[in-house]
Write a protein that holds these residues in place. Structure first.
Motif, PDB file in Angstrom:
ATOM      1  N   UNK A  10       0.842  -1.192   0.000  1.00 61.32           N
ATOM      2  CA  UNK A  10       0.000   0.000   0.000  1.00 61.32           C
ATOM      3  C   UNK A  10       0.878   1.243   0.000  1.00 61.32           C
ATOM      4  N   UNK A  11       0.562   2.196  -0.859  1.00 62.50           N
ATOM      5  CA  UNK A  11       1.337   3.416  -0.990  1.00 62.50           C
ATOM      6  C   UNK A  11       0.441   4.616  -0.735  1.00 62.50           C
ATOM      7  N   UNK A  12       0.965   5.587   0.019  1.00 58.95           N
ATOM      8  CA  UNK A  12       0.245   6.838   0.212  1.00 58.95           C
ATOM      9  C   UNK A  12       0.641   7.788  -0.904  1.00 58.95           C
ATOM     10  N   UNK A  13      -0.308   8.173  -1.746  1.00 58.94           N
ATOM     11  CA  UNK A  13       0.015   8.991  -2.911  1.00 58.94           C
ATOM     12  C   UNK A  13      -1.198   9.813  -3.306  1.00 58.94           C
ATOM     13  N   UNK A  14      -0.977  10.767  -4.210  1.00 58.17           N
ATOM     14  CA  UNK A  14      -2.052  11.568  -4.786  1.00 58.17           C
ATOM     15  C   UNK A  14      -2.031  11.398  -6.298  1.00 58.17           C
ATOM     16  N   UNK A  15      -3.205  11.401  -6.905  1.00 57.51           N
ATOM     17  CA  UNK A  15      -3.298  11.266  -8.358  1.00 57.51           C
ATOM     18  C   UNK A  15      -4.526  12.009  -8.844  1.00 57.51           C
ATOM     19  N   UNK A  16      -4.431  12.538 -10.057  1.00 58.53           N
ATOM     20  CA  UNK A  16      -5.587  13.167 -10.705  1.00 58.53           C
ATOM     21  C   UNK A  16      -6.442  12.077 -11.337  1.00 58.53           C
ATOM     22  N   UNK A  17      -7.739  12.167 -11.135  1.00 54.93           N
ATOM     23  CA  UNK A  17      -8.664  11.170 -11.675  1.00 54.93           C
ATOM     24  C   UNK A  17      -9.419  11.777 -12.850  1.00 54.93           C
ATOM     25  N   UNK A  18      -9.368  11.106 -13.991  1.00 62.12           N
ATOM     26  CA  UNK A  18     -10.130  11.516 -15.176  1.00 62.12           C
ATOM     27  C   UNK A  18     -10.986  10.333 -15.607  1.00 62.12           C
ATOM     28  N   UNK A  19     -12.293  10.538 -15.653  1.00 60.07           N
ATOM     29  CA  UNK A  19     -13.199   9.487 -16.134  1.00 60.07           C
ATOM     30  C   UNK A  19     -13.337   9.624 -17.649  1.00 60.07           C
ATOM     31  N   UNK A  20     -13.325   8.472 -18.344  1.00 60.94           N
ATOM     32  CA  UNK A  20     -13.339   8.448 -19.805  1.00 60.94           C
ATOM     33  C   UNK A  20     -14.292   7.374 -20.307  1.00 60.94           C
ATOM     34  N   UNK A  21     -14.781   7.563 -21.539  1.00 64.51           N
ATOM     35  CA  UNK A  21     -15.665   6.582 -22.177  1.00 64.51           C
ATOM     36  C   UNK A  21     -15.063   6.175 -23.514  1.00 64.51           C
ATOM     37  N   UNK A  22     -15.365   4.946 -23.959  1.00 64.15           N
ATOM     38  CA  UNK A  22     -14.800   4.395 -25.189  1.00 64.15           C
ATOM     39  C   UNK A  22     -15.739   4.672 -26.356  1.00 64.15           C
ATOM     40  N   UNK A  23     -15.272   5.421 -27.366  1.00 66.63           N
ATOM     41  CA  UNK A  23     -16.124   5.721 -28.512  1.00 66.63           C
ATOM     42  C   UNK A  23     -16.059   4.613 -29.559  1.00 66.63           C
ATOM     43  N   UNK A  24     -16.804   4.809 -30.666  1.00 65.45           N
ATOM     44  CA  UNK A  24     -16.913   3.753 -31.670  1.00 65.45           C
ATOM     45  C   UNK A  24     -15.624   3.552 -32.450  1.00 65.45           C
ATOM     46  N   UNK A  25     -14.670   4.472 -32.319  1.00 69.97           N
ATOM     47  CA  UNK A  25     -13.390   4.349 -33.017  1.00 69.97           C
ATOM     48  C   UNK A  25     -12.300   3.748 -32.133  1.00 69.97           C
ATOM     49  N   UNK A  26     -12.690   3.269 -30.936  1.00 64.92           N
ATOM     50  CA  UNK A  26     -11.721   2.635 -30.046  1.00 64.92           C
ATOM     51  C   UNK A  26     -10.868   3.624 -29.272  1.00 64.92           C
ATOM     52  N   UNK A  27     -11.289   4.890 -29.181  1.00 58.02           N
ATOM     53  CA  UNK A  27     -10.519   5.903 -28.459  1.00 58.02           C
ATOM     54  C   UNK A  27     -11.236   6.281 -27.169  1.00 58.02           C
ATOM     55  N   UNK A  28     -10.454   6.462 -26.110  1.00 56.69           N
ATOM     56  CA  UNK A  28     -11.021   6.858 -24.820  1.00 56.69           C
ATOM     57  C   UNK A  28     -11.162   8.370 -24.786  1.00 56.69           C
ATOM     58  N   UNK A  29     -12.394   8.839 -24.622  1.00 60.85           N
ATOM     59  CA  UNK A  29     -12.697  10.268 -24.634  1.00 60.85           C
ATOM     60  C   UNK A  29     -13.008  10.741 -23.217  1.00 60.85           C
ATOM     61  N   UNK A  30     -12.430  11.863 -22.793  1.00 61.25           N
ATOM     62  CA  UNK A  30     -12.616  12.297 -21.403  1.00 61.25           C
ATOM     63  C   UNK A  30     -13.971  12.956 -21.165  1.00 61.25           C
ATOM     64  N   UNK A  31     -14.580  12.625 -20.007  1.00 53.28           N
ATOM     65  CA  UNK A  31     -15.668  13.457 -19.521  1.00 53.28           C
ATOM     66  C   UNK A  31     -15.066  14.770 -19.011  1.00 53.28           C
ATOM     67  N   UNK A  32     -15.889  15.798 -18.883  1.00 53.34           N
ATOM     68  CA  UNK A  32     -15.412  17.068 -18.365  1.00 53.34           C
ATOM     69  C   UNK A  32     -15.088  16.992 -16.881  1.00 53.34           C
ATOM     70  N   UNK A  33     -14.400  18.003 -16.352  1.00 52.86           N
ATOM     71  CA  UNK A  33     -14.043  17.979 -14.924  1.00 52.86           C
ATOM     72  C   UNK A  33     -15.267  17.889 -14.009  1.00 52.86           C
ATOM     73  N   UNK A  34     -16.346  18.596 -14.351  1.00 50.22           N
ATOM     74  CA  UNK A  34     -17.526  18.577 -13.487  1.00 50.22           C
ATOM     75  C   UNK A  34     -18.122  17.176 -13.397  1.00 50.22           C
ATOM     76  N   UNK A  35     -18.171  16.470 -14.522  1.00 50.48           N
ATOM     77  CA  UNK A  35     -18.701  15.104 -14.514  1.00 50.48           C
ATOM     78  C   UNK A  35     -17.799  14.183 -13.705  1.00 50.48           C
TER      79      UNK A  35
END
Length: 587
Positions: A10-35
């Motif tokens: 277990x490590x104590x660390x900080x990381x930025x979290x970005x939620x993403x969805x997979x489009x029809x072209x196989x690319x991960x597209x980011x949701x906006x910061x608010x989402x």
């Protein structure tokens, strides 16, 4: 380093979290910061109903969408479309952690965010005051010019504006993060037990909150203790402990921590299976990629309802989508054998054939003296009586010419009905029997002006190991609809261009290419209409001739291996009036 349990796990660390969805072209597209903030808030919530996030609560444009955190899928309520989502981690000093958005101007004049990895690379180059950045190593044939704030397509030289915009920073999570593991892989290459990556830990923690888990607690609120399997790979370089960090400046801390984040993210992205270990037998829901007769929406809803009822669900994920081949240098790109050219362009519209619609129809008809006691299958009125068509554009005819027989197939219709049908079509001098689809003349379509390129690349398609690959690149720009289109004078969009398609460089593959060139010249590959995928109207769509757009997989049904694909394409082209005789003429 702070830890709970085994400090090596277990490590104590900080990381930025970005939620993403997979489009029809196989690319991960980011949701906006608010989402992303909304989803993270749902994770921290102790709501016993757990696991569902309604995106429309923070962005009205996303009102049809719900994210199910247990299955890690986005569900669209009005269409039943299901797409995978993921929770990605980045260095807090990167663009999403500092609140910088990089966007490009699309054809509609609005701004589209770059994929997150691309945006991070652009921000990094911008902060180093580089004059430009080549995106080729990231898989995109673009050059970013920071002085002019433009994106230039290295192939077409098309230039678009870009912008750097300040926005809300993406959420940062701090606390115990599991060490990425290298062990636990069985002989078949799948995971032999629950995965300890953040994605899987999230799913397991949500499962625990609804009462279906076994001792896994909420991520980010309580400690997560995992045991490293024997013979596992050593952990990556760990973030600095608070005591060590106190002796370093901010820049030194970021450099020391960056290798940990990179290793964590890379390890996380190699693990794409979720497995719930439970004493109750799991129920598989295996149709999330739409590969069986069961509609994927039904499979997804089943998983969501079963999870909400605390029933164990096993979600199996398809292999990785491989849309494009490995990078190919210009020197490795060769002409297709037997072809003296590598590019074909089309103009806006070909000249009409025939002076009037009546003359065109008469050319393919034989007179009928005594019409049979049958109905005209166009107007559904008896052939012995007048035509049921009463609209404009059709003049009166004598009784002797009121019914005609198509010369090749023999089907009979009211002459006025055939003229009306011709007027409602492309008016290109051809006629197609509405009963048996026999084509009279040369059929052409309403494909907009564009460019078709084709060449051989030194890679083999799945199922065709003994030959190289023909790559076809279609490129059609947006424009204004002409008189042959559904809404003349109105703009049309052209999404997803350039489109890359693939054929085996075999004798039959080259035959298909020759016929596709004929179809391209006749403007039959694409059309302007309503997209069956997105529902968008007045856009460029495929026109009933199937192409393979996946290079190294077949997850969407548009890839290889597919033993019957070439024969199917030949049949589809034949239905458009293009036969092997046309291929001989193309030579």
């Amino acid at each position: 380093l702070s830890s709970t349990g085994d400090s090596n796990n277990m490590l104590l660390a900080s990381a930025v979290v970005v939620w993403e969805w997979l489009n029809e072209h196989g690319r991960w597209r980011p949701y906006g910061p608010a989402v992303s903030h909304q989803i993270e808030a749902a994770i921290r919530s102790s709501d016993p109903r757990g696991g569902s996030v309604v995106l429309g609560q923070v962005d009205s444009r996303l009102s049809p969408y719900i994210i199910d955190l247990q299955s890690m899928h986005q569900f669209r309520q009005d269409t039943g479309t299901i797409r995978p989502v993921r929770r990605s981690f980045y260095d807090p000093a990167s663009a999403p952690g500092q609140g910088w958005q990089w966007e490009w101007e699309n054809d509609a004049g609005t701004w589209t965010p770059y994929d997150m990895e691309v945006a991070i690379a652009i921000e990094s180059a911008h902060s180093r005051q580089q004059p430009c950045l080549d995106l080729t190593p990231l898989g995109f044939c673009y050059l970013i010019d920071f002085q002019n704030m433009t994106q230039v397509n290295r192939q077409s030289q098309r230039c678009r504006r870009i912008q750097r915009r300040a926005d809300m920073a993406y959420p940062i999570v701090s606390g115990p993060l599991p060490v990425p593991k290298g062990g636990g892989v069985g002989a078949s290459g799948g995971l032999t037990g629950p995965c300890s990556c953040q994605q899987c830990m999230l799913v397991l923690s949500v499962k625990a909150n609804t009462g279906g888990g076994g001792g896994i607690q909420t991520l980010g609120r309580r400690s997560l203790t995992m045991q490293r399997p024997k013979n596992s790979a050593p952990p990556p370089s760990k973030p600095l402990s608070p005591s060590k960090s106190a002796t370093l400046g901010r820049g030194q801390q970021q450099n020391a921590n960056s290798s940990y984040y990179q290793t964590l993210v890379k390890t996380h992205r190699t693990k794409r299976f979720v497995f719930f270990s439970c004493s109750v037998p799991t129920v598989p829901v295996k149709n999330l990629n739409g590969s069986s007769p069961v509609h994927p929406a039904l499979a997804g809803i089943t998983g969501i309802l079963m999870s909400a009822a605390a029933l164990p669900v096993c979600l199996t994920r398809p292999p990785k989508l491989v849309l494009h081949p490995p990078p190919v240098s210009k020197s490795d790109i060769k002409p297709v054998p037997g072809f003296g050219h590598c590019c074909r362009k089309t103009t806006k519209k070909q000249a009409r054939k025939g002076k009037t619609p009546e003359e065109v129809v008469k050319k393919y008809l034989q007179k009928v003296k005594s019409p049979p006691e049958e109905d005209c299958t166009i107007c559904m009125e008896p052939l012995g009586g007048p035509s049921g068509y009463k609209g404009p554009g059709v003049g009166p005819v004598s009784r002797a010419e009121s019914v005609g027989r198509l010369a090749q197939c023999g089907h009979q219709y009211h002459f006025q009905c055939l003229v009306a049908m011709y007027n409602n079509g492309n008016k290109d001098g051809s006629l197609q029997c509405p009963t048996c689809k026999t084509i009279y003349g040369v059929k052409t379509g309403n494909q907009p002006a564009g460019k078709m390129e084709y060449h051989v690349i030194p890679h083999s398609l799945p199922g065709h190991p003994d030959c190289k690959t023909i790559r076809i690149i279609y490129n059609i720009p947006p424009g204004i609809q002409g008189p042959e289109h559904p809404n003349p004078g109105k703009p049309f969009t052209a999404r997803g261009f350039p489109r890359h398609c693939y054929l085996p460089d075999s004798e039959k593959g080259r035959k298909v290419l020759r016929l596709l060139l004929v179809a391209w010249d006749r403007r039959l590959i694409f059309s302007v209409g309503t997209s069956s995928t997105t529902g968008e109207s007045d856009t460029v769509i495929w026109n009933e001739v199937h192409h393979k757009t996946e290079f190294g997989s077949n997850l969407t049904g548009h890839g290889f291996p597919d033993p019957g694909h070439l024969d199917n394409v030949l049949e589809e082209l034949r239905a458009q009036g293009i036969t092997e005789d046309d291929a001989l003429m193309e030579k």
